[in-house]
Structure formats: structure tokens, C-alpha cells
Design a protein around this motif. Sequence first.
Motif, PDB file in Angstrom:
ATOM      1  N   ALA A 123       0.820  -1.206   0.000  1.00  0.00           N
ATOM      2  CA  ALA A 123       0.000   0.000   0.000  1.00  0.00           C
ATOM      3  C   ALA A 123       0.856   1.258   0.000  1.00  0.00           C
ATOM      4  O   ALA A 123       1.812   1.372   0.771  1.00  0.00           O
ATOM      5  CB  ALA A 123      -0.922   0.006   1.219  1.00  0.00           C
ATOM      6  N   GLY A 124       0.483   2.204  -0.854  1.00  0.00           N
ATOM      7  CA  GLY A 124       1.209   3.458  -0.913  1.00  0.00           C
ATOM      8  C   GLY A 124       0.283   4.656  -0.921  1.00  0.00           C
ATOM      9  O   GLY A 124      -0.900   4.542  -1.230  1.00  0.00           O
ATOM     10  N   PHE A 125       0.833   5.800  -0.581  1.00  0.00           N
ATOM     11  CA  PHE A 125       0.108   7.057  -0.721  1.00  0.00           C
ATOM     12  C   PHE A 125       0.919   7.977  -1.628  1.00  0.00           C
ATOM     13  O   PHE A 125       2.135   7.837  -1.772  1.00  0.00           O
ATOM     14  CB  PHE A 125      -0.128   7.731   0.638  1.00  0.00           C
ATOM     15  CG  PHE A 125       1.116   8.192   1.332  1.00  0.00           C
ATOM     16  CD1 PHE A 125       1.719   9.402   1.014  1.00  0.00           C
ATOM     17  CD2 PHE A 125       1.716   7.402   2.310  1.00  0.00           C
ATOM     18  CE1 PHE A 125       2.882   9.821   1.637  1.00  0.00           C
ATOM     19  CE2 PHE A 125       2.886   7.817   2.948  1.00  0.00           C
ATOM     20  CZ  PHE A 125       3.461   9.029   2.606  1.00  0.00           C
ATOM     21  N   VAL A 126       0.216   8.944  -2.234  1.00  0.00           N
ATOM     22  CA  VAL A 126       0.836   9.873  -3.167  1.00  0.00           C
ATOM     23  C   VAL A 126       0.852  11.262  -2.546  1.00  0.00           C
ATOM     24  O   VAL A 126      -0.194  11.787  -2.146  1.00  0.00           O
ATOM     25  CB  VAL A 126       0.067   9.901  -4.499  1.00  0.00           C
ATOM     26  CG1 VAL A 126       0.729  10.871  -5.472  1.00  0.00           C
ATOM     27  CG2 VAL A 126      -0.011   8.500  -5.098  1.00  0.00           C
ATOM     28  N   LEU A 127       2.040  11.861  -2.465  1.00  0.00           N
ATOM     29  CA  LEU A 127       2.182  13.224  -1.977  1.00  0.00           C
ATOM     30  C   LEU A 127       2.182  14.152  -3.185  1.00  0.00           C
ATOM     31  O   LEU A 127       3.176  14.272  -3.899  1.00  0.00           O
ATOM     32  CB  LEU A 127       3.480  13.369  -1.173  1.00  0.00           C
ATOM     33  CG  LEU A 127       3.789  14.763  -0.612  1.00  0.00           C
ATOM     34  CD1 LEU A 127       2.685  15.246   0.303  1.00  0.00           C
ATOM     35  CD2 LEU A 127       5.126  14.758   0.115  1.00  0.00           C
ATOM     36  N   THR A 128       1.040  14.794  -3.428  1.00  0.00           N
ATOM     37  CA  THR A 128       0.911  15.702  -4.562  1.00  0.00           C
ATOM     38  C   THR A 128       1.515  17.058  -4.227  1.00  0.00           C
ATOM     39  O   THR A 128       1.767  17.387  -3.066  1.00  0.00           O
ATOM     40  CB  THR A 128      -0.572  15.853  -4.944  1.00  0.00           C
ATOM     41  OG1 THR A 128      -1.329  16.206  -3.776  1.00  0.00           O
ATOM     42  CG2 THR A 128      -1.114  14.552  -5.518  1.00  0.00           C
ATOM     43  N   LEU A 129       1.718  17.863  -5.250  1.00  0.00           N
ATOM     44  CA  LEU A 129       2.412  19.137  -5.071  1.00  0.00           C
ATOM     45  C   LEU A 129       1.639  20.118  -4.201  1.00  0.00           C
ATOM     46  O   LEU A 129       2.229  21.030  -3.620  1.00  0.00           O
ATOM     47  CB  LEU A 129       2.685  19.770  -6.443  1.00  0.00           C
ATOM     48  CG  LEU A 129       3.739  19.064  -7.307  1.00  0.00           C
ATOM     49  CD1 LEU A 129       3.737  19.623  -8.716  1.00  0.00           C
ATOM     50  CD2 LEU A 129       5.119  19.181  -6.693  1.00  0.00           C
ATOM     51  N   ASP A 130       0.321  19.939  -4.098  1.00  0.00           N
ATOM     52  CA  ASP A 130      -0.487  20.871  -3.319  1.00  0.00           C
ATOM     53  C   ASP A 130      -0.629  20.452  -1.853  1.00  0.00           C
ATOM     54  O   ASP A 130      -1.362  21.087  -1.093  1.00  0.00           O
ATOM     55  CB  ASP A 130      -1.884  21.013  -3.940  1.00  0.00           C
ATOM     56  CG  ASP A 130      -2.632  19.693  -4.008  1.00  0.00           C
ATOM     57  OD1 ASP A 130      -1.988  18.628  -3.971  1.00  0.00           O
ATOM     58  OD2 ASP A 130      -3.875  19.721  -4.096  1.00  0.00           O
ATOM     59  N   ARG A 131       0.076  19.404  -1.443  1.00  0.00           N
ATOM     60  CA  ARG A 131       0.028  18.934  -0.059  1.00  0.00           C
ATOM     61  C   ARG A 131       1.430  18.929   0.538  1.00  0.00           C
ATOM     62  O   ARG A 131       2.425  18.809  -0.175  1.00  0.00           O
ATOM     63  CB  ARG A 131      -0.572  17.526   0.010  1.00  0.00           C
ATOM     64  CG  ARG A 131      -1.968  17.419  -0.558  1.00  0.00           C
ATOM     65  CD  ARG A 131      -2.989  18.060   0.344  1.00  0.00           C
ATOM     66  NE  ARG A 131      -4.256  18.285  -0.339  1.00  0.00           N
ATOM     67  CZ  ARG A 131      -5.436  18.270   0.261  1.00  0.00           C
ATOM     68  NH1 ARG A 131      -5.509  18.063   1.566  1.00  0.00           N
ATOM     69  NH2 ARG A 131      -6.544  18.502  -0.442  1.00  0.00           N
ATOM     70  N   SER A 132       1.481  19.018   1.865  1.00  0.00           N
ATOM     71  CA  SER A 132       2.763  19.038   2.562  1.00  0.00           C
ATOM     72  C   SER A 132       3.066  17.673   3.168  1.00  0.00           C
ATOM     73  O   SER A 132       2.173  16.823   3.322  1.00  0.00           O
ATOM     74  CB  SER A 132       2.736  20.088   3.676  1.00  0.00           C
ATOM     75  OG  SER A 132       1.861  19.687   4.713  1.00  0.00           O
ATOM     76  N   VAL A 133       4.314  17.469   3.544  1.00  0.00           N
ATOM     77  CA  VAL A 133       4.694  16.234   4.220  1.00  0.00           C
ATOM     78  C   VAL A 133       3.905  16.080   5.520  1.00  0.00           C
ATOM     79  O   VAL A 133       3.502  14.968   5.883  1.00  0.00           O
ATOM     80  CB  VAL A 133       6.216  16.221   4.488  1.00  0.00           C
ATOM     81  CG1 VAL A 133       6.606  15.038   5.373  1.00  0.00           C
ATOM     82  CG2 VAL A 133       6.987  16.173   3.175  1.00  0.00           C
ATOM     83  N   GLU A 134       3.646  17.181   6.198  1.00  0.00           N
ATOM     84  CA  GLU A 134       2.867  17.127   7.448  1.00  0.00           C
ATOM     85  C   GLU A 134       1.473  16.560   7.211  1.00  0.00           C
ATOM     86  O   GLU A 134       0.916  15.880   8.086  1.00  0.00           O
ATOM     87  CB  GLU A 134       2.766  18.522   8.069  1.00  0.00           C
ATOM     88  CG  GLU A 134       4.055  19.054   8.660  1.00  0.00           C
ATOM     89  CD  GLU A 134       5.070  19.471   7.599  1.00  0.00           C
ATOM     90  OE1 GLU A 134       4.664  19.721   6.431  1.00  0.00           O
ATOM     91  OE2 GLU A 134       6.273  19.551   7.942  1.00  0.00           O
ATOM     92  N   ASP A 135       0.905  16.808   6.036  1.00  0.00           N
ATOM     93  CA  ASP A 135      -0.440  16.302   5.738  1.00  0.00           C
ATOM     94  C   ASP A 135      -0.491  14.780   5.726  1.00  0.00           C
ATOM     95  O   ASP A 135      -1.540  14.188   6.010  1.00  0.00           O
ATOM     96  CB  ASP A 135      -0.917  16.831   4.382  1.00  0.00           C
ATOM     97  CG  ASP A 135      -1.201  18.319   4.389  1.00  0.00           C
ATOM     98  OD1 ASP A 135      -1.559  18.849   5.460  1.00  0.00           O
ATOM     99  OD2 ASP A 135      -1.070  18.953   3.326  1.00  0.00           O
TER     100      ASP A 135
END
Length: 227
Positions: A110-122
Motif C-alpha cells: 500500500a502506498g500514498f501519493v504526496l501531490t504538489l499541493d500537499r505538505s509532508v505534514e499532511d
Amino acid sequence: MIHTASLACANPLALGEDIRQLLEGGIFTLHLDLMDGHHVPGLGFSVETIAEIHRCFPQAELDAHLMVTNPEHYFEPLARAGVAWLSLVPQTLADPAAGLGRIRELGMKAGFVLTLDRSVEDVTPLLPLADLAVVMSIPAGGYGRAFQAEAYNRIAALGALREENGFSYLISVDGGVTPENSLACRRAGADMLVQGVFTIFRQPQGIRQACLDYIRHMKESEACNCN
């Protein structure tokens, strides 16, 4: 180091031949984008096409990236289709943690995607639950766009959190990867690089030789960096 080829960059009229060249060139993980035209513009691979790729090329590991409005509808069909890695965009689910858990229950990583409009904290609450953290280095929904340098800081931050907390997720970089920025991504902490039109597709030497050239470039560059 895992080298992944984005089949969105392949020739749709010669997909099977392109996959054969990727495998002959030493790339055995295939990145597949699923888009529905709602969450992002454009359409990606269907579940049926992915299942056929798995049937024809069982030696390939399939890495699917969901960019759809109802990702949970795809979990079970993609598991049946033979997907090994499945990543979702957290903001497309009311409970992304439960989504990661369900993907694992179905036998996929399982993975998640960190898009450009979100921060690592999110995405920090998801880190203990993930097998893969995908850092988008271009806007989602396209290819052939320039790598955005802010990705380096995101990779490094995810790498630091992994080290500090003893997490085991891998870090993938998706978009605009070139021979020049690949080593910088590795130095920042990336484990998986999604290759596209700047490295292995649409190169004058052909896909197979471009794969061999790129992999050799990375090995030599990393060896020089270690020395």
C-alpha cells in the motif's frame, strides 16, 4: 534501487513490444496510471488492460497509481488483476488510513501519493501504515513536464522521518526524472524512480538500449559518489 517504467509514456499501438524491450533492458517494475477524467484530466489504463499485461508478462511487477475520485472501487479488481503495489491520493478518501489497510488486506503493498499541493505534514499520520510514499515531482495527470526541484526537500523529509521512527516504506519519485536529477533524488533518499520520456522512452537508441544505458549511468554515478 528500483527502476520503474511509466507505461503512460509507451506507444499504445505497440505496448506489448515496448514492455518486452523494458524487460530485456533490465526494468521489471511497470508503473501504471489509472485516471478517470474527474480527479485529474485524461484517462489512464483500464483494469482489463492491466490484467492482460499481468497475464502476458507475469515476470513484471505492476505498480499502480490511482488518480480517481472513488479509489476504493478499484482495490479488489486491481488485486485480482495482479497488481503488486497500489498507491492512492489521500485526499480522495474520507479515511485514507483505512484505504491503506484494505489494500494490504487484499495482498498488495500500500502506498500514498504526496501531490504538489500537499505538505509532508499532511501525510505524516499515514507513514506507519505505508509500504510506499510516492513523491510527485510534476503536476498529476500528465507526462513530459519538467521536474520541480521542491521534490528534493520532500524526499529528504520523508527519508528523515523514516529513519527517526524506524518506518520501512520505500520512497518513489514520479515525474520529470532525468539522468541528471536521478542521482540527486537518490542522495535525498529515494528508493524508486519512475522513468519516462527523459530517460528511456522516445530515445534514439530505442527502449531496450536506453534502459541499459540509464541503469549503467546510475550504477557508475553512485559508485563515483561513494568513492
